[in-house]
Design a protein around this motif. Structure first.
Motif, PDB file in Angstrom:
ATOM      1  N   THR A 191      54.794  26.245  40.622  1.00 21.70           N
ATOM      2  CA  THR A 191      53.375  26.517  40.452  1.00 21.70           C
ATOM      3  C   THR A 191      53.202  27.905  39.833  1.00 21.70           C
ATOM      4  O   THR A 191      53.769  28.891  40.322  1.00 21.70           O
ATOM      5  N   LEU A 192      52.438  27.976  38.764  1.00 22.16           N
ATOM      6  CA  LEU A 192      52.121  29.240  38.109  1.00 22.16           C
ATOM      7  C   LEU A 192      50.676  29.602  38.421  1.00 22.16           C
ATOM      8  O   LEU A 192      49.765  28.836  38.124  1.00 22.16           O
ATOM      9  N   ARG A 193      50.473  30.769  39.040  1.00 23.22           N
ATOM     10  CA  ARG A 193      49.136  31.268  39.359  1.00 23.22           C
ATOM     11  C   ARG A 193      48.912  32.561  38.597  1.00 23.22           C
ATOM     12  O   ARG A 193      49.699  33.507  38.734  1.00 23.22           O
ATOM     13  N   SER A 194      47.853  32.594  37.809  1.00 19.08           N
ATOM     14  CA  SER A 194      47.600  33.757  36.965  1.00 19.08           C
ATOM     15  C   SER A 194      46.134  34.139  37.000  1.00 19.08           C
ATOM     16  O   SER A 194      45.262  33.288  37.236  1.00 19.08           O
ATOM     17  N   ASN A 195      45.883  35.406  36.767  1.00 13.97           N
ATOM     18  CA  ASN A 195      44.523  35.919  36.643  1.00 13.97           C
ATOM     19  C   ASN A 195      44.449  36.707  35.336  1.00 13.97           C
ATOM     20  O   ASN A 195      45.000  37.808  35.235  1.00 13.97           O
ATOM     21  N   LEU A 196      43.791  36.115  34.359  1.00  7.02           N
ATOM     22  CA  LEU A 196      43.635  36.741  33.053  1.00  7.02           C
ATOM     23  C   LEU A 196      42.196  37.222  32.934  1.00  7.02           C
ATOM     24  O   LEU A 196      41.255  36.450  33.131  1.00  7.02           O
ATOM     25  N   GLY A 197      42.015  38.500  32.629  1.00  6.99           N
ATOM     26  CA  GLY A 197      40.660  39.032  32.582  1.00  6.99           C
ATOM     27  C   GLY A 197      40.483  40.109  31.542  1.00  6.99           C
ATOM     28  O   GLY A 197      41.447  40.650  30.980  1.00  6.99           O
ATOM     29  N   LEU A 198      39.226  40.421  31.280  1.00 10.09           N
ATOM     30  CA  LEU A 198      38.865  41.458  30.315  1.00 10.09           C
ATOM     31  C   LEU A 198      37.605  42.155  30.790  1.00 10.09           C
ATOM     32  O   LEU A 198      36.650  41.516  31.230  1.00 10.09           O
ATOM     33  N   ARG A 199      37.636  43.490  30.710  1.00 14.45           N
ATOM     34  CA  ARG A 199      36.446  44.310  30.965  1.00 14.45           C
ATOM     35  C   ARG A 199      36.083  45.052  29.698  1.00 14.45           C
ATOM     36  O   ARG A 199      36.950  45.487  28.926  1.00 14.45           O
ATOM     37  N   LEU A 200      34.796  45.234  29.516  1.00 17.26           N
ATOM     38  CA  LEU A 200      34.293  46.071  28.439  1.00 17.26           C
ATOM     39  C   LEU A 200      33.238  46.983  29.054  1.00 17.26           C
ATOM     40  O   LEU A 200      32.200  46.514  29.517  1.00 17.26           O
ATOM     41  N   ASP A 201      33.546  48.287  29.110  1.00 16.75           N
ATOM     42  CA  ASP A 201      32.661  49.256  29.763  1.00 16.75           C
ATOM     43  C   ASP A 201      32.170  50.288  28.775  1.00 16.75           C
ATOM     44  O   ASP A 201      32.901  50.719  27.865  1.00 16.75           O
ATOM     45  N   GLN A 202      30.897  50.683  28.966  1.00 14.90           N
ATOM     46  CA  GLN A 202      30.300  51.797  28.224  1.00 14.90           C
ATOM     47  C   GLN A 202      30.201  52.965  29.201  1.00 14.90           C
ATOM     48  O   GLN A 202      29.398  52.966  30.115  1.00 14.90           O
TER      49      GLN A 202
END
Length: 903
Positions: free
Chosen positions: A527-538
């Protein structure tokens, strides 16, 4: 990173999201939660981590879980305040009843040790549950952090500020940046210190020197430029703490060095009284959770009072903390839950006047305030937004820092104007009570809107979350109070304090957006468990693009492999953005007699423009291996972290060509008169500090933790942890040094030399922790030991010699030049570095005993450095002369006694 590529990334993610609008069928699981008397549990939390969804039980203890068609089972976790948590694998269309057990030492198994686990927040979080938190007898969150690998277990101490430092061995400004980059999130809302401006002018004293020290140069009670003071957060009302030392989910903003996630108790609890006493420190807590009517939900109230005195014999130094909290949780319907929180707090860190002190020194740092927050969770059951949550918070407080000192010195000249030019200042008498005072009124507000949904694409299960966040910081305080008749520092570095109000400063407004996909993929038996994310902050006018990925491969029932990479950023605070203006006061004449006094001074005013400060950034990479069977659990993590553009203050010098004056006393006019002499002098020793993005650092390390289940024959479980880390500091700026006697280089008079940074640049630390926990359920009895083993700590510098050569210079026109090998004589400076290497291996043994009586009363005693071993070492200078310092390791024996009674 251009916004075009950022926009493209979001378009791809949202395209995937809205493609899912073609609604998939949902499966239902219905459950019910009861206590051992078969009474329903209201407002229990049911967490489906794989779907990133939470729900709560109704007044009847019932709940419903939805998950996509095709998923045959899913794991849920049920948590109830004061109850043992339940983890279960559930299947659709198979209703199930769950029976909770009260937390008690009489249970066959209790979890009083932290647990390393993967959560949606991080790949390798360290989680402390309610039982483990209570067992520590802590006065603040810092006592929880001290149990982490690489941290020394020490007695509770709230006599000085406590800020978190994770994954790094740093000193001075580097430690400031590390603590600033640790986000403290309580009940889903980040606590902010960005409006804290309790410091002298950083332009005059630099960041570290601007904090107002206590009497006898004791630690300041303020934490400007840093993270949250953890003394302000009592532990008695906390249900769960999750510590993220590595890469956090993209959901979390304003961090570079990890996060501390705190969940407080919400729900029905008995009236509880807790007290802990350690030396001159005492902590008292009273809490109660009441279930209201069916429509009104539950009300939790907590009160905490702490008083600390490092020396109970004289009671000159004292710290007091009073906090009160109210949390109202209710369900408006089966789909909507709301939680409203009210917190009030008051602190006083003071030093009373010692009757034997001829200087009449006194200092204090005090504050009080209120924090309001509300969290709304709506189980919308819409294809695009299965769950919607909205949080909003507002905090306002008043801070006051004060210090006095009775001065006895010769008359001094004092400059007071806030304009540029030559004028007559005032001559102060040498004896008076000098005062420093700073009054701030920080205001912070934040809101976050988050939506989450789940769907499957083939065998791939997605838990998609996305949202927006806004953070606001302001300070409406009176600011720096400078009384010209009572100045503390006169011509300190050529400067004198002026009044500086915080009331008219521009607020800070940061905002951002995030999207994460927490997906699970079955690959055969793996089982492969992943958390892929992106933030864009000003942040402070600059965009920060922050990709983050955490993944874990479950190879089989015993082994799994993990890896993570992430970029994060932290904006400058108001203290960084708005230091007080610099006033360079250059004395031209200081003369006085019994009839008259004259102080002629030149003042030049500089207003710092830090609007271009960029956010500090961090990139981390980690990988590791976990192993778990029926007896042993082990976790090995190797990591590397690079911090760039941290905030630090650097000295800047200026040249002033000013006229010379002659003066004489006029007997007829009874006045000192003066006139220009026709010559000029270059004043080159005057300057100020500038705050810049110049701090870089790199840390590499290895953490290994191993724990065993209870060995029934011994009724004992064991834990071992090792931590090896090495941090390299890298100040990206040459140091400017003024020399009193100018030198000549290529026909130019030089007063300012350029040197490489003089601070130690690498700190390496290796330590181990060995612990045992003996639990006898029949007696409700627990005995724990913890042995800290310190193998070595080493601070190394780039420079092996005491004498350091200059690399360049700045001439009187401000033009830089660099020395070459052909230069006849290159100036040097004496660093007098002390080699800080601990050669000895030493240990510290701690012991804790707890007894539960009839499930209502718990008595606990903890002893730190129970053998009272305090080894000493002489550390000689690098020249191997008789210059040395004596370092003493381990604090003396300290005992904490406490009890908890549940009515």
């Amino acid at each position: 990173m251009k916004l075009t590529s950022v926009s493209y990334f979001f378009i791809v993610f949202f395209s995937l999201l809205f493609f899912k609008i073609q609604a998939q069928e949902q499966q239902l699981f219905r459950g019910k939660i009861v206590d051992y008397k078969q009474q329903p549990i209201y407002l229990a939390t049911i967490h489906m981590e794989a779907l990133d969804l939470k729900t709560t039980s109704s007044i009847d203890g019932e709940f419903t879980v939805r998950f996509p068609k095709g998923i045959t089972s899913i794991q849920i976790q049920i948590t109830v305040v004061g109850k043992k948590s339940i983890q279960a694998q559930v299947q659709p269309n198979k209703p199930q009843k769950f029976v909770t057990q009260d937390l008690s030492y009489t249970l066959s198994e209790v979890h009083i040790l932290p647990e390393i686990k993967r959560t949606n927040a991080s790949n390798s979080s360290i989680v402390f549950n309610e039982e483990a938190i209570q067992r520590l007898q802590g006065f603040s969150i810092m006592d929880i952090l001290n149990t982490l690998p690489g941290k020394a277990s020490v007695a509770p101490n709230i006599n000085r500020p406590q800020t978190a430092n994770l994954r790094g061995n740093f000193s001075e400004d580097y430690a400031f940046n590390n603590s600033l980059g640790v986000a403290v999130v309580m009940d889903g809302i980040r606590l902010s210190n960005d409006a804290n401006m309790q410091s002298r002018s950083a332009s005059q004293f630099g960041m570290r020197g601007s904090l107002l020290a206590g009497v006898n140069n004791s630690s300041s009670g303020d934490v400007a430029f840093q993270g949250i003071d953890l003394r302000d957060i009592p532990v008695e009302t906390i249900e769960r703490v999750e510590i993220i030392q590595g890469i956090a989910s993209a959901e979390y903003d304003e961090l570079t060095d990890g996060a501390i996630l705190i969940d407080r108790k919400a729900g029905r609890t008995p009236l509880s009284f807790t007290t802990n006493v350690n030396g001159g420190s005492s902590n008292f807590s009273l809490s109660k959770g009441t279930q209201l009517s069916k429509k009104l939900g539950a009300l939790n109230i907590g009160f905490n009072y702490a008083i600390s005195n490092p020396n109970p014999r004289d009671k000159v130094k004292q710290y007091n903390r009073v906090t009160g909290s109210l949390m109202w949780s209710t369900k408006f319907s089966s789909q909507i839950r709301n939680t409203f929180s009210l917190d009030v707090f008051k602190t006083l860190d003071q030093m009373k006047i010692d009757p034997d002190d001829a200087n009449n020194e006194r200092s204090y740092s005090k504050g009080n305030g209120i924090r309001l927050s509300n969290r709304l969770n709506w189980n919308a059951q819409h294809p695009v937004a299965e769950n919607i949550s909205w949080s909003i918070s507002y905090s306002q407080s008043k801070q006051e820092t004060y210090k006095q000192w009775l001065l006895n010195q010769t008359p001094r000249g004092y400059a007071y104007k806030d304009t540029t030019g030559i004028y007559e200042g005032v001559v102060l008498a040498g004896r008076y009570l000098a005062e420093e005072e700073i009054i701030g009124s920080p205001i912070t507000a934040a809101t976050t809107l988050k939506a989450s949904t789940n769907f499957s694409t083939g065998s791939l299960l997605h838990a998609l979350s996305y949202g927006l966040s806004i953070n606001y910081s302001n300070n409406g305080g009176k600011g720096i109070i400078a009384d010209p008749d009572k100045p503390r520092w006169i011509n300190q570095s050529g400067q004198n304090a002026r009044p500086y109000s915080f009331e008219y400063l521009y607020p800070l407004l940061n905002y951002g957006a995030f999207i994460t996909d927490n997906f699970t993929l079955k690959i055969g038996s793996k089982t492969l468990r992943s958390n892929l994310g992106l933030r864009l902050d000003q942040q402070n006018g600059a965009w920060s693009f922050q990709p983050r990925l955490s993944t874990q491969l479950e190879w089989n029932s015993h082994w799994n492999f993990k890896a993570a990479y992430g970029v994060s950023s932290k904006s400058p605070t108001m203290a960084h953005r708005y230091p007080a203006p610099t006033f360079l006061d250059i004395p031209l004449i200081l003369a006085f007699n019994s009839e008259d006094a004259l102080y002629l001074v030149y003042t030049e005013k500089f207003i710092a423009d830090n609007s271009k400060l960029k956010p500090a950034k961090s990139s981390q990479f980690e990988f590791g291996i976990n192993y778990k069977d029926s007896f042993i659990a082990s976790s090995l993590t190797v990591y590397t972290k690079h911090n760039r553009g941290g905030f630090s203050s650097s000295k800047q010098y200026k040249n002033f060509f000013l006229p010379d004056y002659s003066y004489a006393y006029d007997e007829q006019r009874k006045k000192i008169v003066y006139e220009q002499a026709g010559t000029f002098t270059n004043y080159a020793s005057y300057g100020n500090y500038a705050i810049e993005n110049i701090q870089n650092s790199a840390t590499v390390g290895v953490d290994w933790m191993l724990s065993t289940k209870k060995i029934n024959a011994l009724q004992t479980s064991f834990t071992v942890s090792h931590s090896l880390s090495s941090s390299k500091e890298d100040l990206k700026r040459l140091e400017v040094t003024y020399i009193a006697t100018p030198i000549t280089v290529d026909g130019k008079q030089i007063s300012h030399l350029l040197f490489p940074p003089s601070s130690n640049d690498r700190i390496t630390n290796f330590m181990s922790k060995v612990g045992t926990s003996t639990h006898i359920p029949q007696l409700g009895f627990v005995v724990s030991t913890n042995l800290d083993l310190f193998w070595f700590t080493k601070s190394a510098s780039n420079f092996d010699q005491k004498m350091q050569q200059a690399v360049g210079y700045i001439d009187n026109q401000g033009i830089s030049g660099f020395f070459t090998q052909q230069t006849a004589t290159i100036p040097v400076r004496d660093l007098s570095l002390i080699a800080n290497r601990r050669k000895m291996v030493y240990a510290c043994l701690n012991l804790s005993v707890a007894k539960e009586i009839k499930k209502h009363l718990r008595i606990a005693v903890s002893a730190y450095n129970v053998l009272n071993i305090q080894p000493e070492q002489r550390i000689y200078s690098t020249s191997n002369t008789e210059d040395y310092i004596i370092s003493t390791y381990n604090a003396p024996l300290s005992i904490t006694g406490g009890l908890t009674y549940k009515f």
